[in-house]
Write a protein that holds these residues in place. Structure first.
Motif, short mmCIF file in Angstrom:
data_model
loop_
_atom_site.label_atom_id
_atom_site.label_comp_id
_atom_site.label_asym_id
_atom_site.label_seq_id
_atom_site.Cartn_x
_atom_site.Cartn_y
_atom_site.Cartn_z
N ASP A 1 59.63 39.62 -14.45
CA ASP A 1 60.11 39.99 -13.13
C ASP A 1 61.18 41.07 -13.22
OD1 ASP A 1 58.42 38.12 -12.08
OD2 ASP A 1 59.96 36.58 -11.80
N GLU A 2 62.15 40.85 -14.09
CA GLU A 2 63.22 41.83 -14.26
C GLU A 2 62.67 43.14 -14.82
OE1 GLU A 2 67.61 40.55 -15.10
OE2 GLU A 2 66.29 39.35 -16.37
N TYR A 3 61.81 43.02 -15.82
CA TYR A 3 61.26 44.23 -16.45
C TYR A 3 60.48 45.05 -15.43
CZ TYR A 3 58.90 47.22 -19.82
OH TYR A 3 58.42 48.31 -20.52
N MET A 4 59.71 44.35 -14.58
CA MET A 4 58.94 45.06 -13.56
C MET A 4 59.86 45.82 -12.61
SD MET A 4 55.98 45.87 -12.50
CE MET A 4 54.92 44.69 -13.35
N PHE A 5 60.99 45.19 -12.23
CA PHE A 5 61.94 45.86 -11.34
C PHE A 5 62.50 47.11 -12.00
CE2 PHE A 5 66.48 46.37 -10.15
CZ PHE A 5 66.27 46.86 -8.87
N TYR A 6 62.89 47.01 -13.27
CA TYR A 6 63.43 48.17 -13.97
C TYR A 6 62.38 49.27 -14.09
CZ TYR A 6 67.27 45.02 -15.18
OH TYR A 6 68.33 44.15 -15.11
N GLN A 7 61.12 48.88 -14.24
CA GLN A 7 60.05 49.87 -14.29
C GLN A 7 59.87 50.57 -12.94
OE1 GLN A 7 58.34 51.05 -16.96
NE2 GLN A 7 59.75 49.77 -18.14
N TYR A 8 60.08 49.82 -11.86
CA TYR A 8 60.02 50.44 -10.54
C TYR A 8 61.09 51.53 -10.42
CZ TYR A 8 56.98 46.67 -8.79
OH TYR A 8 55.94 45.80 -8.58
N VAL A 9 62.30 51.21 -10.91
CA VAL A 9 63.39 52.19 -10.88
C VAL A 9 63.02 53.40 -11.72
CG1 VAL A 9 65.79 52.65 -11.49
CG2 VAL A 9 65.17 50.44 -10.47
N ALA A 10 62.57 53.16 -12.94
CA ALA A 10 62.28 54.25 -13.87
C ALA A 10 61.10 55.11 -13.44
CB ALA A 10 62.03 53.68 -15.28
N SER A 11 60.21 54.53 -12.64
CA SER A 11 59.05 55.30 -12.18
C SER A 11 59.31 55.99 -10.84
CB SER A 11 57.83 54.39 -12.05
OG SER A 11 58.03 53.39 -11.07
N GLY A 12 60.52 55.78 -10.28
CA GLY A 12 60.86 56.42 -9.02
C GLY A 12 60.18 55.79 -7.83
N ASN A 13 59.84 54.49 -7.94
CA ASN A 13 59.13 53.78 -6.86
C ASN A 13 60.14 53.28 -5.83
OD1 ASN A 13 57.61 52.05 -5.24
ND2 ASN A 13 56.36 51.34 -6.94
N THR A 14 60.48 54.15 -4.88
CA THR A 14 61.53 53.82 -3.91
C THR A 14 61.11 52.67 -3.00
OG1 THR A 14 60.68 55.55 -2.43
CG2 THR A 14 62.51 56.14 -3.89
#
Length: 250
Positions: free
Chosen positions: A26-39
């Motif tokens: 769950d946490e990793y997915m959130f950080y990936q959202y940030v890193a991919s620019g998924n606003t």
């Protein structure tokens, strides 16, 4: 102090309470959202106040506010690392991390800490979104952009960019026009004005100090360019936006 004894007692208490940490996925997915620019995904996380959800998170301090501050530091450290791995310039990422961690000194309530976390994650997300949009830029153009960011407080000319990248000024000018749709001088001006906006919002530096720091030829020249860009004087901009977060401006 007997740390071994303390640890064993803590381990027993956690086991008796059947405490387990939140799934790393769950946490990793959130950080990936940030890193991919998924606003959109990051805004959804903010809307559901996930940062304040204590279920599945470790207790780093018995004081609720201090506990969240520690989690904030962990969060920004991981986001910084993942964003650098995904292409954000390392110096930029760590400066951003330092900036937000220093802001913790002024935080006195959980609500204001939650707001700071929201601002931090969206700041990284928007920067990564912009980075992805520039992913197809040539190596020379990216080198120029990194140079401009790292030296934004200096007077930067197209000759500086040409010398830094070992290219001709005409080649640099053509790359900016073809890849960014803007001249090098206009791009440099825009970066400086964006920096000025942040300084007006988040610092107490005087307008003349900001103009000097960013190497504008004079305060009047800075004010003229700022007004052309925003429709506001630097003074009016500060009065309107001082201390506001990203969501007040978007």
């Amino acid at each position: 102090m007997n740390f071994d004894k303390d640890w064993e007692e803590t381990e027993i208490q956690l086991s008796e309470n059947e405490f387990t940490h939140r799934q790393q996925n769950d946490e990793y997915m959130f950080y990936q959202y940030v890193a991919s620019g998924n606003t959109e995904a990051v805004q959804d996380n903010i809307a559901h106040h996930r940062f304040l959800d204590s279920s599945g998170t470790g207790t780093l301090s018995r004081d609720p506010l201090q506990n969240l501050k520690y989690h904030f530091v962990v969060s920004v450290a991981l986001i910084t690392r993942i964003c650098t791995e995904k292409g954000m310039e390392m110096e930029r990422a760590f400066r951003l991390s330092d900036f937000y961690i220093q802001k913790l000194d002024d935080i006195k309530t959980i609500d204001s800490l939650s707001d700071l976390h929201s601002t931090m994650v969206m700041d990284y997300t928007l920067r990564m979104q912009n980075l992805r949009q520039n992913a197809n830029l040539s190596r020379t153009t990216n080198e120029c952009l990194n140079y401009i960011y790292s030296n934004v407080n200096d007077r930067i000319t197209i000759e500086d960019l040409a010398e830094y990248t070992q290219n001709s000024t005409s080649h640099i000018s053509r790359l900016f026009k073809d890849e960014l749709g803007i001249s090098p001088s206009d791009y440099i001006r825009n970066v400086k004005l964006d920096k000025a906006k942040n300084l007006l919002r988040f610092s107490d530096y005087s307008i003349i100090d900001i103009a000097n720091y960013l190497s504008f030829s004079s305060q009047s020249h800075f004010s003229k360019l700022f007004f052309e860009d925003t429709g506001m004087t630097p003074k009016k901009y500060r009065e309107t936006y001082y201390g506001t977060t990203w969501n007040n401006l978007h």
